[in-house]
Design an enzyme around this catalytic site. Structure first.
Site, PDB file in Angstrom:
ATOM      1  N   THR A 239      -3.708  -5.368  -8.528  1.00 31.13           N
ATOM      2  CA  THR A 239      -3.615  -6.178  -7.311  1.00 31.13           C
ATOM      3  C   THR A 239      -5.007  -6.388  -6.696  1.00 31.13           C
ATOM      4  O   THR A 239      -5.948  -5.647  -6.986  1.00 31.13           O
ATOM      5  CB  THR A 239      -2.709  -5.495  -6.273  1.00 31.13           C
TER       6      THR A 239
ATOM      7  N   CYS B  24      -6.790   1.086  -8.274  1.00 34.30           N
ATOM      8  CA  CYS B  24      -5.854   1.011  -7.145  1.00 34.30           C
ATOM      9  C   CYS B  24      -6.620   0.769  -5.851  1.00 34.30           C
ATOM     10  O   CYS B  24      -7.531   1.525  -5.518  1.00 34.30           O
ATOM     11  CB  CYS B  24      -5.049   2.302  -7.028  1.00 34.30           C
TER      12      CYS B  24
ATOM     13  N   GLY C 100       1.445 -12.573 -10.947  1.00 29.78           N
ATOM     14  CA  GLY C 100       2.162 -13.753 -10.472  1.00 29.78           C
ATOM     15  C   GLY C 100       3.013 -14.474 -11.493  1.00 29.78           C
ATOM     16  O   GLY C 100       3.384 -15.632 -11.283  1.00 29.78           O
TER      17      GLY C 100
ATOM     18  N   ALA D 202       0.873  -1.178   0.000  1.00 33.08           N
ATOM     19  CA  ALA D 202       0.000   0.000   0.000  1.00 33.08           C
ATOM     20  C   ALA D 202       0.909   1.228   0.000  1.00 33.08           C
ATOM     21  O   ALA D 202       1.092   1.893   1.007  1.00 33.08           O
ATOM     22  CB  ALA D 202      -0.911  -0.001   1.223  1.00 33.08           C
ATOM     23  N   MET D 203       1.502   1.467  -1.154  1.00 35.08           N
ATOM     24  CA  MET D 203       2.427   2.603  -1.279  1.00 35.08           C
ATOM     25  C   MET D 203       1.651   3.935  -1.316  1.00 35.08           C
ATOM     26  O   MET D 203       2.186   4.975  -0.933  1.00 35.08           O
ATOM     27  CB  MET D 203       3.245   2.499  -2.571  1.00 35.08           C
ATOM     28  N   GLY D 204       0.409   3.865  -1.799  1.00 37.27           N
ATOM     29  CA  GLY D 204      -0.384   5.098  -1.913  1.00 37.27           C
ATOM     30  C   GLY D 204      -0.008   5.931  -3.131  1.00 37.27           C
ATOM     31  O   GLY D 204      -0.189   7.150  -3.133  1.00 37.27           O
TER      32      GLY D 204
HETATM   33  C1  DHB Z   1      -0.616   0.690  -5.223  1.00 36.73           C
HETATM   34  C2  DHB Z   1      -1.262   0.980  -6.397  1.00 36.73           C
HETATM   35  C3  DHB Z   1      -1.802  -0.029  -7.156  1.00 36.73           C
HETATM   36  O1  DHB Z   1      -2.465   0.190  -8.316  1.00 36.73           O
HETATM   37  C4  DHB Z   1      -1.698  -1.323  -6.717  1.00 36.73           C
HETATM   38  O2  DHB Z   1      -2.232  -2.291  -7.439  1.00 36.73           O
HETATM   39  C5  DHB Z   1      -1.063  -1.618  -5.528  1.00 36.73           C
HETATM   40  C6  DHB Z   1      -0.505  -0.599  -4.796  1.00 36.73           C
HETATM   41  C7  DHB Z   1      -0.087   1.766  -4.378  1.00 36.73           C
HETATM   42  O3  DHB Z   1       0.690   2.617  -4.844  1.00 36.73           O
HETATM   43  O4  DHB Z   1      -0.473   1.813  -3.204  1.00 36.73           O
END
Ligand code: DHB
Length: 300
Positions: free
Chosen positions: A191, A129, A242, A71-73
């Site tokens: 994801t 996301c 994957g 969860a980079m945001g």
């Molecule tokens: C983030 C963004 C995404 O689209 C993803 O699939 C997983 C993580 C992110 O930056 O949090």
């Protein structure tokens, strides 16, 4: 004779079907160029918004037994700042796909309008996301997804791929809506929303409390989504989720993908994974008598 690995994505030739997935190491032009030099057929940038986004504080990544939760945001320097990085990436051999994110349909069009001067080979719309408020709303709605594509297609002539969520209940309806509204491709999948709890504290590990699951654990889900989408639309699919071996790539293509995204495997195995996957795919094709990538789709 060596099998032919090149593939055609929306009228553009890729030397091989491997594509660096967005979000892994696509944050500088030099890195993107290097991934192309290491054998990727195409590279996708990190998602770019109009203004800089800071992202979430750490912990923002959790390594699981068979996957990665992050969860980079969506941290990124903003569109103006990123133009130069795209230009540098384009000096390499790989096709450059620029991932775009925003919080409104107009916002996506605004980002694309700014980035046009860098002449990306293709755009990918990250409307799925799991880690920002409302981040998956568009990918869950055929109406909104169609409107997004119409708007985005009105500001660029470059091909556009829509990155779809594996969590979209109306997966094939969304795929048909973006196809009808002008998408040139679909990237399947983003994801999967997921969660990890610390065994000692019983609290969420990620600062964002939930994240997006990728890697091995995602692959069977991605294969299912790719096959459903390929039954529903004719536009090419970048099958992502994957993949770390040539066999995985062959399975993704056989499920209906034209090209194969690789993300988490770069985290685990480094940038050599693109050549490894291509070489393994080539051996599989040779042993089964497939002369080109298209033959896998029909014959595996
Ligand atoms: C983030 C963004 C995404 O689209 C993803 O699939 C997983 C993580 C992110 O930056 O949090």
């Amino acid at each position: 004779m060596k099998p032919e690995l090149s593939t055609n994505l929306c009228g553009i030739k890729l030397d091989n079907p491997t594509v660096l997935a967005s979000g892994i190491i696509g944050n500088t032009g030099e890195l993107l160029k290097r991934v192309g030099d290491e054998g990727a057929g195409a590279v996708t940038t990190k998602s770019i918004s109009l203004k800089p986004w800071e992202g979430h504080p750490s912990p923002n990544v959790v390594e699981l037994k068979n996957g990665l939760l992050n969860a980079m945001g969506l941290p990124n320097p903003g569109a103006e700042e990123f133009i130069e990085e795209i230009k540098i990436a384009k000096e390499g051999d790989a096709l450059v796909i620029v991932s775009v994110v925003e919080s409104s349909i107009q916002g996506y069009a605004d980002v694309i309008s700014v980035l046009e001067s860098a002449e990306p080979d293709m755009y990918e719309l990250n409307a799925s996301c799991p880690n920002v408020k409302g981040g998956q709303d568009i990918s869950r709605s055929p109406e909104l997804a169609g409107k997004l594509l119409e708007k985005a297609c009105s500001v660029t002539n470059a091909p556009i791929s829509f990155k779809i969520s594996p969590d979209a209940g109306k997966l094939t309806d969304v795929a048909r809506a973006v196809d009808e509204a002008g998408a040139s491709a679909i990237t399947a999948v983003n994801t999967l929303p997921a969660k990890a709890i610390d065994s000692k504290t019983n609290l969420p590990i990620l600062s964002n409390t939930r994240g997006g699951l990728s890697g091995e654990l995602l692959r069977p889900i991605a294969l299912r989504c790719v096959s459903e989408i390929s039954d529903a639309v004719e536009i090419p699919i970048i099958g992502t989720g994957g993949v770390s071996t040539g066999q995985h790539a062959a399975e993704m293509i056989s499920a209906g993908a034209r090209a194969v995204g690789i993300g988490t495997a770069v985290w685990h195995h480094g940038v050599g994974v693109f050549k490894k996957v291509s070489d393994e795919l080539s051996s599989i094709m040779e042993s089964r008598g497939f002369e080109n990538v298209g033959a896998i789709e029909h014959g595996i």
